[in-house]
Design a protein around this motif. Structure first.
Motif, PDB file in Angstrom:
ATOM      1  N   GLU A  21       0.215  11.103   5.218  1.00 12.57           N
ATOM      2  CA  GLU A  21      -0.122   9.675   5.097  1.00 12.57           C
ATOM      3  C   GLU A  21       0.319   8.900   6.334  1.00 12.57           C
ATOM      4  O   GLU A  21      -0.426   8.060   6.864  1.00 12.57           O
ATOM      5  CB  GLU A  21       0.542   9.088   3.852  1.00 12.57           C
ATOM      6  CG  GLU A  21       0.183   7.622   3.606  1.00 12.57           C
ATOM      7  CD  GLU A  21       0.812   7.067   2.349  1.00 12.57           C
ATOM      8  OE1 GLU A  21       0.237   6.140   1.759  1.00 12.57           O
ATOM      9  OE2 GLU A  21       1.899   7.562   1.957  1.00 12.57           O
ATOM     10  N   ARG A  22       1.523   9.175   6.811  1.00 15.43           N
ATOM     11  CA  ARG A  22       2.036   8.467   7.992  1.00 15.43           C
ATOM     12  C   ARG A  22       1.235   8.813   9.243  1.00 15.43           C
ATOM     13  O   ARG A  22       0.945   7.947  10.067  1.00 15.43           O
ATOM     14  CB  ARG A  22       3.506   8.812   8.194  1.00 15.43           C
ATOM     15  CG  ARG A  22       4.426   8.188   7.148  1.00 15.43           C
ATOM     16  CD  ARG A  22       5.820   8.763   7.183  1.00 15.43           C
ATOM     17  NE  ARG A  22       6.658   8.174   6.150  1.00 15.43           N
ATOM     18  CZ  ARG A  22       7.842   8.647   5.775  1.00 15.43           C
ATOM     19  NH1 ARG A  22       8.319   9.758   6.356  1.00 15.43           N
ATOM     20  NH2 ARG A  22       8.534   8.055   4.838  1.00 15.43           N
ATOM     21  N   ASN A  81       4.328   2.628   4.626  1.00 14.03           N
ATOM     22  CA  ASN A  81       3.042   2.327   4.008  1.00 14.03           C
ATOM     23  C   ASN A  81       3.185   1.591   2.691  1.00 14.03           C
ATOM     24  O   ASN A  81       2.250   0.941   2.227  1.00 14.03           O
ATOM     25  CB  ASN A  81       2.257   3.624   3.782  1.00 14.03           C
ATOM     26  CG  ASN A  81       1.778   4.239   5.092  1.00 14.03           C
ATOM     27  OD1 ASN A  81       0.803   3.790   5.677  1.00 14.03           O
ATOM     28  ND2 ASN A  81       2.484   5.271   5.548  1.00 14.03           N
ATOM     29  N   ARG A  82       4.356   1.677   2.107  1.00 14.32           N
ATOM     30  CA  ARG A  82       4.648   0.954   0.867  1.00 14.32           C
ATOM     31  C   ARG A  82       6.145   0.684   0.834  1.00 14.32           C
ATOM     32  O   ARG A  82       6.904   1.267   1.620  1.00 14.32           O
ATOM     33  CB  ARG A  82       4.188   1.753  -0.353  1.00 14.32           C
ATOM     34  CG  ARG A  82       4.725   3.168  -0.397  1.00 14.32           C
ATOM     35  CD  ARG A  82       4.181   3.930  -1.590  1.00 14.32           C
ATOM     36  NE  ARG A  82       2.729   4.026  -1.543  1.00 14.32           N
ATOM     37  CZ  ARG A  82       2.064   4.943  -0.862  1.00 14.32           C
ATOM     38  NH1 ARG A  82       2.753   5.851  -0.152  1.00 14.32           N
ATOM     39  NH2 ARG A  82       0.774   5.003  -0.874  1.00 14.32           N
ATOM     40  N   LEU A 123       1.409   4.407  10.382  1.00 15.36           N
ATOM     41  CA  LEU A 123       2.521   3.572   9.941  1.00 15.36           C
ATOM     42  C   LEU A 123       3.607   4.421   9.295  1.00 15.36           C
ATOM     43  O   LEU A 123       3.311   5.285   8.452  1.00 15.36           O
ATOM     44  CB  LEU A 123       2.039   2.521   8.937  1.00 15.36           C
ATOM     45  CG  LEU A 123       1.004   1.518   9.440  1.00 15.36           C
ATOM     46  CD1 LEU A 123       0.545   0.613   8.303  1.00 15.36           C
ATOM     47  CD2 LEU A 123       1.576   0.678  10.586  1.00 15.36           C
ATOM     48  N   ASP A 154       5.988   1.557  12.920  1.00 17.95           N
ATOM     49  CA  ASP A 154       4.995   2.524  13.410  1.00 17.95           C
ATOM     50  C   ASP A 154       5.496   3.958  13.291  1.00 17.95           C
ATOM     51  O   ASP A 154       6.702   4.230  13.350  1.00 17.95           O
ATOM     52  CB  ASP A 154       4.632   2.229  14.866  1.00 17.95           C
ATOM     53  CG  ASP A 154       3.767   0.986  14.997  1.00 17.95           C
ATOM     54  OD1 ASP A 154       3.201   0.545  13.968  1.00 17.95           O
ATOM     55  OD2 ASP A 154       3.673   0.442  16.112  1.00 17.95           O
ATOM     56  N   THR A 155       4.537   4.866  13.144  1.00 12.17           N
ATOM     57  CA  THR A 155       4.857   6.293  13.040  1.00 12.17           C
ATOM     58  C   THR A 155       5.249   6.870  14.398  1.00 12.17           C
ATOM     59  O   THR A 155       4.570   6.630  15.401  1.00 12.17           O
ATOM     60  CB  THR A 155       3.636   7.071  12.507  1.00 12.17           C
ATOM     61  OG1 THR A 155       3.336   6.622  11.185  1.00 12.17           O
ATOM     62  CG2 THR A 155       3.898   8.565  12.496  1.00 12.17           C
ATOM     63  N   SER A 160      -1.899   9.821   9.297  1.00 15.31           N
ATOM     64  CA  SER A 160      -3.268   9.331   9.180  1.00 15.31           C
ATOM     65  C   SER A 160      -3.348   7.807   9.297  1.00 15.31           C
ATOM     66  O   SER A 160      -4.346   7.272   9.776  1.00 15.31           O
ATOM     67  CB  SER A 160      -3.885   9.782   7.859  1.00 15.31           C
ATOM     68  OG  SER A 160      -3.151   9.260   6.756  1.00 15.31           O
ATOM     69  N   SER A 161      -2.293   7.096   8.862  1.00  7.11           N
ATOM     70  CA  SER A 161      -2.305   5.622   8.913  1.00  7.11           C
ATOM     71  C   SER A 161      -1.678   5.071  10.187  1.00  7.11           C
ATOM     72  O   SER A 161      -1.945   3.933  10.583  1.00  7.11           O
ATOM     73  CB  SER A 161      -1.553   5.044   7.711  1.00  7.11           C
ATOM     74  OG  SER A 161      -0.160   5.324   7.808  1.00  7.11           O
TER      75      SER A 161
END
Length: 352
Positions: free
Chosen positions: A30-31, A39-40, A36, A313-314, A33-34
């Protein structure tokens, strides 16, 4: 560890570890791909709060920079209009200096006066047409002070640049002059001999003219005038507001007809040009202030964006390593779960 059939403890632990590895790998996916890290809220509650505050500041700073650039454009518009008025003021000063020369006669001085009056009309037109986003920029009185415009710089309500009304004074005669049409023949025929300032309408603008009364003869700027045409003339008066910067100059021009009165125009024109120069200097100071503030706010936005990036940011280098680790753990946990599920088969050997 006892050999039991109903509860496969090794399988339970392997299953738990497999679920943990899958959850961590899903987070990494998830990190990545986004882009970020957060993300939550559960990812980093404190970090999300910091990032939200930084976002508020960044958005405010970015809009503040746009506001400042609009302010610069507005100030430049006003300064350009005043520069044009100053050029006409210089021309009036030149004409007044010419008219103060005693070698000129009434006809020449009348021509000089007519040009000066038309220049005043043009200056008034500049005042009326100088607007920015429907805001009139040059409509303050010649003695106006206080805040005229407020430029909002950031999301903090008190973070502003105030522009004083002194920089936006009316460069014309006045925005509050009123004109009254003459309504009776006695308004003209009842005048004693002499010169009077009256006004005629030229394209919606009232232009000063000299009405000369000499017994039964009437001249309007040196031309024969029929007193029956009194309805075309207007008298001028100042309303409740204060006059503009050119009010005294306009009055001096309307009275100019000899050396002394043209010298009075010289004085008034010099004062007028000096006042415009002071006003332009103030606008120039505001423009510099706004430009430096834009530079500061832009740097602030860049630094805040960098700080937000560090929080939210990731980090792809670290996260790809975590993803690889998660993939290996998932594969290992899957393999160990398969082994754990085969362990109860040992009991069959005991039962043979």
């Amino acid at each position: 560890m006892p050999a039991v059939l109903n509860t496969n403890v090794a399988s339970l632990w392997a299953s738990k570890n497999l679920l943990g590895a899958q959850s961590k790998m899903a987070d990494s996916v998830e990190r990545l791909s986004s882009g970020l890290r957060i993300n939550r809220a559960r990812d980093d509650a404190a970090g999300l709060g910091i990032a939200t505050t930084l976002t508020n500041q960044i958005n405010g700073a970015n809009q503040g920079a746009r506001n400042l650039n609009d302010g610069i454009s507005m100030v430049q518009t006003a300064e350009g209009a005043i520069a044009a008025a100053a050029e006409m003021g210089q021309r009036i000063l030149t004409l007044a200096t010419q008219g103060a020369n005693s070698t000129y006669g009434p006809a020449e001085r009348s021509a000089l006066k007519a040009e000066m009056q038309q220049l005043i009309v043009s200056i008034n037109s500049i005042t009326n047409r100088t607007t920015f986003s429907t805001n009139s920029l040059l409509n303050e009185s010649a003695t106006a002070t206080g805040i005229k415009f407020t430029i909002q710089i950031s999301n903090t309500s008190t973070d502003v640049v105030n522009l004083d009304a002194a920089a936006f004074r009316n460069v014309g005669t006045a925005s509050t002059f009123t004109y009254t049409a003459l309504t009776a023949d006695t308004d003209v025929s009842g005048l004693a001999d002499g010169n009077y300032t009256r006004y005629v309408d030229v394209g919606g603008v009232k232009v000063a003219k000299t009405l000369n009364v000499n017994g039964s003869d009437y001249l309007l700027d040196g031309l024969a005038f029929d007193k029956a045409n009194y309805a075309t003339l207007y008298t001028q008066s100042v309303g409740a507001g204060a006059a503009g910067s050119a009010a005294a100059l306009s009055t001096a021009i309307n009275s100019a007809d000899n050396t002394a009165t043209f010298q009075a125009v010289q004085t008034a024109a010099s004062t007028y040009v000096t006042a415009l120069s002071t006003q332009r200097s103030l606008l120039g100071a505001y423009q510099n202030q706004l430009e430096y503030t834009v530079s500061n706010v832009t740097a602030l936005s860049a630094n805040l964006s960098a700080a937000k990036s560090r929080v939210i940011d990731t980090d792809y280098a670290a996260e790809t390593a975590n993803l690889t680790k998660g993939q290996i753990l998932q594969q290992a946990a899957t393999a160990m779960l398969a082994q754990a599920n085969q362990m109860p088969n040992v009991i069959l050997t005991l039962l043979k």
